[in-house]
Structures are given as structure tokens and as C-alpha cells.
Scaffold this motif. Structure first.
Motif, PDB file in Angstrom:
ATOM      1  N   ASP A   3       0.832  -1.210   0.000  1.00 11.43           N
ATOM      2  CA  ASP A   3       0.000   0.000   0.000  1.00 11.43           C
ATOM      3  C   ASP A   3       0.862   1.253   0.000  1.00 11.43           C
ATOM      4  OD1 ASP A   3      -2.373  -1.402  -0.051  1.00 11.43           O
ATOM      5  OD2 ASP A   3      -2.673  -1.308   2.118  1.00 11.43           O
ATOM      6  N   GLN A   4       1.935   1.224   0.766  1.00 17.55           N
ATOM      7  CA  GLN A   4       2.848   2.369   0.824  1.00 17.55           C
ATOM      8  C   GLN A   4       3.500   2.586  -0.540  1.00 17.55           C
ATOM      9  OE1 GLN A   4       6.038   1.992   3.665  1.00 17.55           O
ATOM     10  NE2 GLN A   4       6.609   4.135   3.471  1.00 17.55           N
ATOM     11  N   ASN A   7       0.828   4.050  -2.963  1.00 17.46           N
ATOM     12  CA  ASN A   7       0.598   5.475  -2.696  1.00 17.46           C
ATOM     13  C   ASN A   7       1.783   6.327  -3.152  1.00 17.46           C
ATOM     14  OD1 ASN A   7      -1.897   4.905  -1.566  1.00 17.46           O
ATOM     15  ND2 ASN A   7      -1.120   4.850   0.512  1.00 17.46           N
ATOM     16  N   GLN A  10       1.829   6.584  -6.967  1.00 20.50           N
ATOM     17  CA  GLN A  10       0.862   7.573  -7.446  1.00 20.50           C
ATOM     18  C   GLN A  10       1.376   8.994  -7.222  1.00 20.50           C
ATOM     19  OE1 GLN A  10      -2.892   6.602  -5.592  1.00 20.50           O
ATOM     20  NE2 GLN A  10      -3.067   4.690  -6.730  1.00 20.50           N
TER      21      GLN A  10
END
Length: 77
Positions: A3-4, A7, A10
Motif C-alpha cells: 500500500d505504501q 501510494n 501515485q
């Protein structure tokens, strides 16, 4: 870390789009992007790999030291 990394990928894509004004012909160093975003080396490396997997970046070097937007992500030069 997934997830890190997603993110961060992005955020890196948005930063490269801003710096390059959305043009695929403009190379940006990974180090400069990471500094602007406050990313450590490990997170930046994972984010670049994630962005490459998504097809957002074209990379130079192994490991990549510079990236540019892929044609999928960019405006014409």
C-alpha cells in the motif's frame, strides 16, 4: 509495503507529470522526485517498480535513476 509503494507510486507519477508538464520526452531523476516527496530510498525504489508495473513510467538504468512518463501517461512532446 505494498500500500505504501502504491501510494508513493501515485505521488511520484503526479510529481513527474507536474515537473514534465505531462510530456513523455522529459526525464526526471528518481532522487529529485524522492526528495520532493520526502521518500526514503527503499520506498522510492518500490514506488518506481510499482509505477513501471502499471506502465506509467519508462526508466533509465538498473536500478532506475531517471524516469519519464510513458506514452500512456503523457501528452505528446
Amino acid at each position: 509495503m505494498s500500500d505504501q509503494a502504491e501510494n508513493a507510486a501515485q505521488a511520484m507519477r503526479e510529481d513527474v507529470m507536474r515537473v514534465s508538464r505531462g510530456r513523455a520526452c522529459h526525464w526526471v531523476t528518481v532522487h529529485e522526485v524522492a526528495q520532493r516527496l520526502g521518500l526514503d530510498d527503499e520506498t522510492a525504489d518500490a514506488a518506481v517498480r510499482q509505477a513501471l508495473d502499471h506502465g506509467w513510467f519508462i526508466a533509465d538504468g538498473d536500478p532506475p535513476h531517471s524516469v519519464r512518463l510513458s506514452v500512456v501517461s503523457a501528452h505528446p512532446c
